[in-house]
Scaffold this motif. Structure first.
Motif, mmCIF file in Angstrom:
data_model
loop_
_atom_site.group_PDB
_atom_site.id
_atom_site.type_symbol
_atom_site.label_atom_id
_atom_site.label_comp_id
_atom_site.label_asym_id
_atom_site.label_seq_id
_atom_site.Cartn_x
_atom_site.Cartn_y
_atom_site.Cartn_z
ATOM 1 N N GLY A 188 4.543 -4.827 2.012
ATOM 2 C CA GLY A 188 5.446 -3.688 1.892
ATOM 3 C C GLY A 188 4.683 -2.400 1.691
ATOM 4 N N ASP A 189 4.602 -1.561 2.718
ATOM 5 C CA ASP A 189 3.805 -0.338 2.668
ATOM 6 C C ASP A 189 4.691 0.903 2.750
ATOM 7 O OD1 ASP A 189 1.407 -1.882 2.724
ATOM 8 O OD2 ASP A 189 1.669 -2.125 4.880
ATOM 9 N N GLN A 190 4.200 1.996 2.161
ATOM 10 C CA GLN A 190 4.945 3.254 2.153
ATOM 11 C C GLN A 190 4.014 4.396 2.527
ATOM 12 O OE1 GLN A 190 7.832 4.131 -1.011
ATOM 13 N NE2 GLN A 190 6.758 6.058 -1.388
ATOM 14 N N LEU A 191 4.493 5.278 3.423
ATOM 15 C CA LEU A 191 3.756 6.472 3.822
ATOM 16 C C LEU A 191 4.537 7.692 3.386
ATOM 17 C CD1 LEU A 191 1.588 8.065 5.431
ATOM 18 C CD2 LEU A 191 2.998 7.709 7.476
ATOM 19 N N ASP A 192 3.894 8.576 2.597
ATOM 20 C CA ASP A 192 4.499 9.829 2.158
ATOM 21 C C ASP A 192 3.774 10.983 2.840
ATOM 22 O OD1 ASP A 192 6.321 8.645 0.309
ATOM 23 O OD2 ASP A 192 4.665 8.403 -1.115
ATOM 24 N N ILE A 193 4.503 11.738 3.649
ATOM 25 C CA ILE A 193 3.936 12.907 4.325
ATOM 26 C C ILE A 193 4.418 14.130 3.552
ATOM 27 C CG2 ILE A 193 3.820 14.194 6.488
ATOM 28 C CD1 ILE A 193 4.528 11.444 7.856
ATOM 29 N N ASP A 194 3.573 14.626 2.669
ATOM 30 C CA ASP A 194 3.976 15.677 1.731
ATOM 31 C C ASP A 194 3.543 17.073 2.157
ATOM 32 O OD1 ASP A 194 5.237 13.875 -0.027
ATOM 33 O OD2 ASP A 194 3.326 13.368 -0.958
ATOM 34 N N GLY A 195 2.515 17.158 2.994
ATOM 35 C CA GLY A 195 2.070 18.457 3.483
ATOM 36 C C GLY A 195 2.464 18.642 4.934
ATOM 37 N N ALA A 196 2.558 19.902 5.374
ATOM 38 C CA ALA A 196 2.847 20.180 6.780
ATOM 39 C C ALA A 196 1.677 19.695 7.629
ATOM 40 C CB ALA A 196 3.079 21.672 6.989
ATOM 41 N N ILE A 197 1.962 18.831 8.588
ATOM 42 C CA ILE A 197 0.927 18.213 9.410
ATOM 43 C C ILE A 197 1.001 18.777 10.818
ATOM 44 C CG2 ILE A 197 0.067 16.042 10.353
ATOM 45 C CD1 ILE A 197 -0.233 16.383 7.287
ATOM 46 N N ASP A 198 -0.121 19.347 11.286
ATOM 47 C CA ASP A 198 -0.201 19.905 12.635
ATOM 48 C C ASP A 198 -1.409 19.301 13.328
ATOM 49 O OD1 ASP A 198 -0.197 21.346 14.970
ATOM 50 O OD2 ASP A 198 -0.095 23.317 14.022
ATOM 51 N N LEU A 199 -1.123 18.458 14.342
ATOM 52 C CA LEU A 199 -2.197 17.816 15.088
ATOM 53 C C LEU A 199 -2.517 18.556 16.375
ATOM 54 C CD1 LEU A 199 -0.856 15.425 13.289
ATOM 55 C CD2 LEU A 199 -2.134 13.939 14.794
ATOM 56 N N ASN A 200 -1.907 19.720 16.572
ATOM 57 C CA ASN A 200 -2.121 20.507 17.787
ATOM 58 C C ASN A 200 -1.882 19.629 19.009
ATOM 59 O OD1 ASN A 200 -3.034 23.253 16.730
ATOM 60 N ND2 ASN A 200 -4.340 21.856 15.571
ATOM 61 N N ALA A 201 -2.868 19.432 19.876
ATOM 62 C CA ALA A 201 -2.655 18.654 21.111
ATOM 63 C C ALA A 201 -2.631 17.155 20.866
ATOM 64 C CB ALA A 201 -3.739 18.991 22.130
ATOM 65 N N GLY A 202 -2.932 16.721 19.665
ATOM 66 C CA GLY A 202 -3.001 15.290 19.376
ATOM 67 C C GLY A 202 -1.632 14.655 19.211
ATOM 68 N N SER A 203 -1.630 13.334 19.076
ATOM 69 C CA SER A 203 -0.403 12.575 18.844
ATOM 70 C C SER A 203 -0.466 11.907 17.478
ATOM 71 C CB SER A 203 -0.204 11.516 19.933
ATOM 72 O OG SER A 203 -1.254 10.557 19.903
ATOM 73 N N PHE A 204 0.708 11.519 16.969
ATOM 74 C CA PHE A 204 0.815 10.894 15.649
ATOM 75 C C PHE A 204 1.606 9.610 15.796
ATOM 76 C CE2 PHE A 204 2.887 10.888 11.267
ATOM 77 C CZ PHE A 204 1.744 10.432 10.623
ATOM 78 N N ASP A 208 0.829 -1.210 0.000
ATOM 79 C CA ASP A 208 0.000 0.000 0.000
ATOM 80 C C ASP A 208 0.860 1.256 0.000
ATOM 81 O OD1 ASP A 208 -2.544 -1.411 0.305
ATOM 82 O OD2 ASP A 208 -1.849 -1.868 2.330
ATOM 83 N N ASP A 209 0.433 2.277 -0.776
ATOM 84 C CA ASP A 209 1.044 3.606 -0.760
ATOM 85 C C ASP A 209 0.040 4.577 -0.152
ATOM 86 O OD1 ASP A 209 3.446 2.848 -1.979
ATOM 87 O OD2 ASP A 209 2.570 3.047 -3.986
ATOM 88 N N ILE A 210 0.442 5.226 0.934
ATOM 89 C CA ILE A 210 -0.443 6.140 1.649
ATOM 90 C C ILE A 210 0.147 7.541 1.550
ATOM 91 C CG2 ILE A 210 -1.509 6.673 3.864
ATOM 92 C CD1 ILE A 210 -0.962 3.697 4.629
ATOM 93 N N ASP A 211 -0.650 8.499 1.078
ATOM 94 C CA ASP A 211 -0.219 9.891 0.976
ATOM 95 C C ASP A 211 -0.973 10.728 1.997
ATOM 96 O OD1 ASP A 211 1.537 9.490 -1.208
ATOM 97 O OD2 ASP A 211 -0.162 9.516 -2.589
ATOM 98 N N LEU A 212 -0.224 11.481 2.814
ATOM 99 C CA LEU A 212 -0.824 12.373 3.794
ATOM 100 C C LEU A 212 -0.418 13.791 3.413
ATOM 101 C CD1 LEU A 212 -2.469 12.633 6.396
ATOM 102 C CD2 LEU A 212 -0.349 12.299 7.695
ATOM 103 N N ASP A 213 -1.385 14.536 2.888
ATOM 104 C CA ASP A 213 -1.089 15.858 2.335
ATOM 105 C C ASP A 213 -1.547 17.008 3.218
ATOM 106 O OD1 ASP A 213 0.049 14.760 0.016
ATOM 107 O OD2 ASP A 213 -1.925 14.539 -0.909
ATOM 108 N N ALA A 214 -2.632 16.828 3.961
ATOM 109 C CA ALA A 214 -3.164 17.939 4.764
ATOM 110 C C ALA A 214 -4.178 17.398 5.761
ATOM 111 C CB ALA A 214 -3.823 18.982 3.862
#
Length: 208
Positions: free
Chosen positions: A29-45, A6-12
């Motif tokens: 075999g999985d891939q995560l692409d974080i392409d946008g600035a990610i702000d979860l504020n008080a949350g966790s990732f 799986d290819d996962i894109d996280l943009d916003a």
């Protein structure tokens, strides 16, 4: 994600998003692409069962950032929390920008989180001239601890300069710094903390 590669894109994320975000790649075999600035504020990732994580833009998650046992983490951007821990356990970390910063206290006013890179190997990419900065300092109650893994040239180049700072204005409130794996870098190695423990060999090659 499910079975298969799986290819996962996280943009916003929506403005004001403050929940915990968990991504699990399941098997294969999985891939995560974080392409946008990610702000979860008080949350966790948190990311688990993802073989390749490409951090192409900054992640801000005050509650903490955890990558569990990836094969490769490519860091082209910084990781920022506000009291939460930053944890990458296992696999290869490849630095892909001039200086990559992991910082666990953004406001300098509360207790800082810890940085744990146990079981990882950190190196630079093919372009070289890569530096690593680990910062758990704070003007709040206590600084966080820092645990480094191995430093090598597995990603095509050795890291040049490494700074690990867990100091505090009150020395007893500083964090402990532990080097748990062998280290080979081509520049300077600067460790500051309440106690410093080196459990491996450190090689400084300043000729390259």
């Amino acid at each position: 994600a499910g079975l298969g590669n799986d290819d996962i894109d996280l943009d916003a994320l929506p403005s004001g998003f403050a929940a915990n975000l968990m991504i699990n790649g399941d098997a294969d075999g999985d891939q995560l692409d974080i392409d946008g600035a990610i702000d979860l504020n008080a949350g966790s990732f948190s990311v688990a069962t993802i073989e390749t994580i490409n951090v192409n833009n900054q992640i801000t998650a005050d509650g903490g950032i955890t990558f569990t046992s990836p094969s490769t983490t490519n860091l082209s951007a910084n990781l920022q929390t506000d009291g939460g821990d930053v944890t990458i356990t296992g696999g290869q970390i490849v630095l892909a920008q001039s200086t990559t910063t992991l910082d666990t206290e953004s406001g300098n006013d509360t207790a800082a989180g810890s940085i744990n890179l146990t079981g990882t190997s950190t190196s630079g990419d093919a372009l070289g001239s890569r530096n690593l900065s680990l910062d758990t300092t704070t003007g709040g109650t206590t600084s966080g601890s820092i645990t480094l893994g191995t430093l090598n040239a597995a990603g095509s180049s050795a890291v040049v300069d490494v700074a690990a700072n867990a100091t505090h204005g009150t020395p007893a409130s500083g964090g402990d710094v532990t080097f748990s794996g062998d280290g080979s870098i081509s520049g300077s190695f600067d460790i500051d903390g309440r106690t410093i423990t080196v459990n491996a060999n450190v090689d400084l090659d300043t000729s390259s």
